[in-house]
Design a protein around this motif. Sequence first.
Motif, PDB file in Angstrom:
ATOM      1  N   SER A 188       0.618  -1.218  -0.132  1.00 27.62           N
ATOM      2  CA  SER A 188      -0.028  -0.047   0.314  1.00 27.62           C
ATOM      3  C   SER A 188       1.440   1.547   0.192  1.00 27.62           C
ATOM      4  O   SER A 188       2.136   1.309  -0.130  1.00 27.62           O
ATOM      5  CB  SER A 188      -1.322  -0.069   1.372  1.00 27.62           C
ATOM      6  N   ASP A 189       0.467   1.831  -0.285  1.00 25.45           N
ATOM      7  CA  ASP A 189       1.145   3.670  -0.355  1.00 25.45           C
ATOM      8  C   ASP A 189       1.126   3.871   1.161  1.00 25.45           C
ATOM      9  O   ASP A 189       2.749   4.320   1.209  1.00 25.45           O
ATOM     10  CB  ASP A 189      -0.084   4.916  -1.151  1.00 25.45           C
ATOM     11  N   LYS A 190       0.379   3.460   2.222  1.00 26.88           N
ATOM     12  CA  LYS A 190       0.927   3.985   3.386  1.00 26.88           C
ATOM     13  C   LYS A 190       2.146   3.266   3.599  1.00 26.88           C
ATOM     14  O   LYS A 190       2.970   3.802   4.596  1.00 26.88           O
ATOM     15  CB  LYS A 190      -0.191   3.499   4.262  1.00 26.88           C
ATOM     16  N   GLN A 191       2.561   1.845   3.569  1.00 28.94           N
ATOM     17  CA  GLN A 191       3.648   1.248   3.943  1.00 28.94           C
ATOM     18  C   GLN A 191       4.820   1.745   3.193  1.00 28.94           C
ATOM     19  O   GLN A 191       6.410   1.728   3.841  1.00 28.94           O
ATOM     20  CB  GLN A 191       3.133  -0.506   3.506  1.00 28.94           C
ATOM     21  N   LYS A 192       4.435   1.870   1.950  1.00 28.39           N
ATOM     22  CA  LYS A 192       5.761   2.560   0.921  1.00 28.39           C
ATOM     23  C   LYS A 192       6.077   4.176   1.783  1.00 28.39           C
ATOM     24  O   LYS A 192       7.316   4.090   1.719  1.00 28.39           O
ATOM     25  CB  LYS A 192       4.982   3.058  -0.487  1.00 28.39           C
ATOM     26  N   GLU A 193       5.056   5.160   2.339  1.00 29.91           N
ATOM     27  CA  GLU A 193       5.551   6.159   3.131  1.00 29.91           C
ATOM     28  C   GLU A 193       6.570   5.764   4.549  1.00 29.91           C
ATOM     29  O   GLU A 193       7.091   5.892   5.380  1.00 29.91           O
ATOM     30  CB  GLU A 193       4.038   6.342   3.790  1.00 29.91           C
ATOM     31  N   ASN A 194       6.174   4.118   5.113  1.00 27.37           N
ATOM     32  CA  ASN A 194       7.104   3.708   6.163  1.00 27.37           C
ATOM     33  C   ASN A 194       8.342   3.400   6.012  1.00 27.37           C
ATOM     34  O   ASN A 194       9.352   3.723   6.993  1.00 27.37           O
ATOM     35  CB  ASN A 194       6.044   2.378   6.721  1.00 27.37           C
ATOM     36  N   LEU A 195       8.906   3.354   4.822  1.00 28.94           N
ATOM     37  CA  LEU A 195      10.119   3.347   4.339  1.00 28.94           C
ATOM     38  C   LEU A 195      10.492   4.686   3.738  1.00 28.94           C
ATOM     39  O   LEU A 195      12.214   4.675   3.720  1.00 28.94           O
ATOM     40  CB  LEU A 195      10.364   2.219   3.024  1.00 28.94           C
ATOM     41  N   ASN A 196      10.195   5.444   3.942  1.00 34.38           N
ATOM     42  CA  ASN A 196      10.485   6.692   4.302  1.00 34.38           C
ATOM     43  C   ASN A 196      12.059   7.144   4.722  1.00 34.38           C
ATOM     44  O   ASN A 196      13.423   8.053   4.429  1.00 34.38           O
ATOM     45  CB  ASN A 196       9.835   8.203   3.928  1.00 34.38           C
ATOM     46  N   ASP A 197      11.569   6.903   5.937  1.00 33.17           N
ATOM     47  CA  ASP A 197      13.539   6.537   6.981  1.00 33.17           C
ATOM     48  C   ASP A 197      14.240   6.333   6.172  1.00 33.17           C
ATOM     49  O   ASP A 197      15.247   7.328   6.377  1.00 33.17           O
ATOM     50  CB  ASP A 197      12.922   6.148   8.208  1.00 33.17           C
ATOM     51  N   LEU A 198      14.208   5.319   5.311  1.00 29.36           N
ATOM     52  CA  LEU A 198      15.688   4.825   4.631  1.00 29.36           C
ATOM     53  C   LEU A 198      15.508   5.097   3.744  1.00 29.36           C
ATOM     54  O   LEU A 198      17.255   5.379   3.473  1.00 29.36           O
ATOM     55  CB  LEU A 198      15.291   3.250   4.760  1.00 29.36           C
ATOM     56  N   VAL A 199      14.575   5.887   3.290  1.00 28.69           N
ATOM     57  CA  VAL A 199      15.117   6.363   1.777  1.00 28.69           C
ATOM     58  C   VAL A 199      15.838   7.637   1.712  1.00 28.69           C
ATOM     59  O   VAL A 199      16.501   8.287   1.043  1.00 28.69           O
ATOM     60  CB  VAL A 199      13.380   6.525   0.298  1.00 28.69           C
ATOM     61  N   LEU A 200      15.336   8.451   2.607  1.00 33.22           N
ATOM     62  CA  LEU A 200      16.432   9.654   2.789  1.00 33.22           C
ATOM     63  C   LEU A 200      16.842   9.635   3.008  1.00 33.22           C
ATOM     64  O   LEU A 200      18.219  10.377   2.569  1.00 33.22           O
ATOM     65  CB  LEU A 200      14.930  10.477   3.445  1.00 33.22           C
ATOM     66  N   SER A 201      17.374   8.307   3.820  1.00 36.00           N
ATOM     67  CA  SER A 201      19.007   8.787   5.029  1.00 36.00           C
ATOM     68  C   SER A 201      19.972   8.274   3.219  1.00 36.00           C
ATOM     69  O   SER A 201      20.519   8.929   3.580  1.00 36.00           O
ATOM     70  CB  SER A 201      18.988   7.687   6.047  1.00 36.00           C
TER      71      SER A 201
ATOM     72  N   TYR B  21      14.524  -1.037  -3.203  1.00 35.53           N
ATOM     73  CA  TYR B  21      13.339  -0.257  -3.668  1.00 35.53           C
ATOM     74  C   TYR B  21      12.092  -0.349  -4.221  1.00 35.53           C
ATOM     75  O   TYR B  21      11.012  -0.661  -3.917  1.00 35.53           O
ATOM     76  CB  TYR B  21      14.305   1.245  -2.470  1.00 35.53           C
ATOM     77  N   PHE B  22      12.881  -0.131  -5.748  1.00 36.39           N
ATOM     78  CA  PHE B  22      11.909   0.476  -6.131  1.00 36.39           C
ATOM     79  C   PHE B  22      10.900  -1.248  -6.855  1.00 36.39           C
ATOM     80  O   PHE B  22       9.453  -1.612  -7.628  1.00 36.39           O
ATOM     81  CB  PHE B  22      12.472   1.125  -7.858  1.00 36.39           C
ATOM     82  N   LEU B  23      11.520  -1.973  -6.934  1.00 32.30           N
ATOM     83  CA  LEU B  23      11.230  -3.345  -6.893  1.00 32.30           C
ATOM     84  C   LEU B  23      10.192  -3.908  -6.342  1.00 32.30           C
ATOM     85  O   LEU B  23       9.193  -4.175  -6.570  1.00 32.30           O
ATOM     86  CB  LEU B  23      11.817  -4.386  -7.194  1.00 32.30           C
ATOM     87  N   ASN B  24      10.638  -3.796  -5.102  1.00 34.00           N
ATOM     88  CA  ASN B  24       9.331  -4.110  -4.174  1.00 34.00           C
ATOM     89  C   ASN B  24       8.353  -3.095  -3.648  1.00 34.00           C
ATOM     90  O   ASN B  24       7.346  -3.350  -2.846  1.00 34.00           O
ATOM     91  CB  ASN B  24      10.927  -4.730  -2.793  1.00 34.00           C
ATOM     92  N   SER B  25       8.110  -2.029  -4.403  1.00 32.95           N
ATOM     93  CA  SER B  25       7.413  -0.754  -4.244  1.00 32.95           C
ATOM     94  C   SER B  25       6.842  -1.055  -5.034  1.00 32.95           C
ATOM     95  O   SER B  25       5.886  -0.094  -6.402  1.00 32.95           O
ATOM     96  CB  SER B  25       8.107   0.251  -3.336  1.00 32.95           C
ATOM     97  N   GLY B  26       7.252  -1.955  -6.482  1.00 30.14           N
ATOM     98  CA  GLY B  26       5.961  -1.648  -7.599  1.00 30.14           C
ATOM     99  C   GLY B  26       6.223  -0.940  -8.841  1.00 30.14           C
ATOM    100  O   GLY B  26       5.675  -1.020  -9.546  1.00 30.14           O
ATOM    101  N   ASN B  27       7.508   0.164  -8.584  1.00 27.08           N
ATOM    102  CA  ASN B  27       8.374   1.005 -10.081  1.00 27.08           C
ATOM    103  C   ASN B  27       8.823   0.066 -10.346  1.00 27.08           C
ATOM    104  O   ASN B  27      10.279  -0.373 -10.684  1.00 27.08           O
ATOM    105  CB  ASN B  27       8.539   2.073  -9.765  1.00 27.08           C
ATOM    106  N   TYR B  28       8.652  -0.890 -11.653  1.00 30.44           N
ATOM    107  CA  TYR B  28       9.134  -1.766 -12.244  1.00 30.44           C
ATOM    108  C   TYR B  28      10.329  -1.301 -13.200  1.00 30.44           C
ATOM    109  O   TYR B  28      10.817  -1.807 -13.581  1.00 30.44           O
ATOM    110  CB  TYR B  28       8.735  -3.492 -12.737  1.00 30.44           C
ATOM    111  N   LYS B  29       9.478  -0.137 -13.840  1.00 27.74           N
ATOM    112  CA  LYS B  29       9.564   0.381 -14.707  1.00 27.74           C
ATOM    113  C   LYS B  29      11.330   0.614 -14.709  1.00 27.74           C
ATOM    114  O   LYS B  29      13.010   0.455 -14.784  1.00 27.74           O
ATOM    115  CB  LYS B  29       9.792   1.085 -16.009  1.00 27.74           C
TER     116      LYS B  29
END
Length: 510
Positions: A194-207, A233-241
């Motif tokens: 879900s988009d909410k779960q994606k937001e929960n990874l923002n700490d890692l992505v921003l770091s 990150y993109f693979l597991n968040s559904g952004n396959y391109k």
Amino acid sequence: MNKTISLLALIKSLSKAEKRYLKLYSNLQNGEKGYLILFDLLESHTSIDEIYKQFCIRQKGKSFDMAVKHLYKVVLNCLVHLNKEQDIQTQIFDHISKAGILFERELLNEALSELEKAEKLAIHYENDSLILLIRRTELKYLSMYDFTGMSEKQIVDKQMKINEIMRYTRSANLHTQLYDILKYRFTYKGSIRSDKQKENLNDLVLSELNLIANSSYKGFETEKLHLLFQSTYFLNSGNYKAAIRLYQDLILLFDENKHMILNPPLYYLNAILGVLDSLQSVGLYKEMPFFISRLKEMEKGEYSTEFKLKVQVHIYLYEFYSLFNTGKFKSAQKLQEENEDSIFKKISLLELNLQLQLYLSLVILHIGLKDLQEARKSMKKILSSGKSLYIFPTYRIARLVNLILQAELGNYDYFENEIKSIKRSSSFETKQYITEKFLFKFIQSYPLPKNKLHRNKLWSCYQQNIQKIEEDKYERPLLKVFDFCAWIKSKLTDNPFDLIMKEQNERIII
């Protein structure tokens, strides 16, 4: 017994070249070589009891435990000798050791020359921990000689170089930590749903982005870790391109820096598997052969038997799903039969997650072929594993496939408790797939109405939901293993499952 198990695993992991070297090495040794009999037994058997029995018959009066300890020592010594010329780290340490000996004999210039050789190698292979050791050692030697012939600026420059490599080492360590945490979350908690779960990874992505932005050092290691993090990150968040593009960049990076590929090439393997996983998720099976060929090249390399078997399993799984998910069930069956001896009979040697994936592929294959009893046998191997496979996201998919299997076998009493159990198994931070809810509802409608009119009516209720699932990027990680929507459609429309799988694949757009 533990030593024997470790030795057995070690022997099974040896490549042909390593086994050949072991026998050449033993020929150069004096004395009794009864340990070679034990080696042959370990190579040809998998049962410890049988190995012990055969050893006692052939080596009457000889201690089995002593033979195990001696062979273990011999194998390790052989591997050290064999890898010495190939191991860059060993070569670097050789130069450092020579420098130490020369320094002790007050040959400072010669010692510094050896350190210079070591540093060139360490820089070429970006071994920052050894670069740090070499530079500190150099300063220590120079200090012991009171920095004779050096200016203060030269001393400061050398100190600054040490500070520079320390900053880079810290940055690389932080990058590795972020990647390891991200990888752990996806390995044991599954893909983002879900988009909410994606937001929960923002700490890692921003770091991670902050690390890249503030890093003054650009080299292979930092670029590799950045591409690994972003592509995962993109693979597991559904952004396959984006995932495919980044994995291709990672493969190109390895191609341009072949000397940085490890033995075994774990990160390189990760990059190839990432592309293949992305392609499978979106159904682009025609694009997969090129990357599968990269795995086949890797399989021919001089790596351990254990690593090559792992690569071989991945080749099989991606070829299997390329066939099965395009409706070529008979071809998938032929592929499985061709790999029976080379993979399935060695399944106990694999890590648990790969064992799970192989057993599940068998279940899916037999369901597709309508051989429910064989599917049931393979499913039993998964479910009888206790909690050893429970931690993997694929196990949850196996339980969903089992619901379908039990429905087809007519075990309707099984549904209620199992569905409740699957729902309870979701952690507080894991969101259910829409496909799961949809499947639970469909399974609970068993036995399906025999009247075609009633089934068509039921299909009209499900059809719109199926279209939503097929268009939802977060559902693809589940459907890439088994297309539950295609299965439901085949049951309600009386169209062959393989034909629907073929049609489903043709309509997928990335």
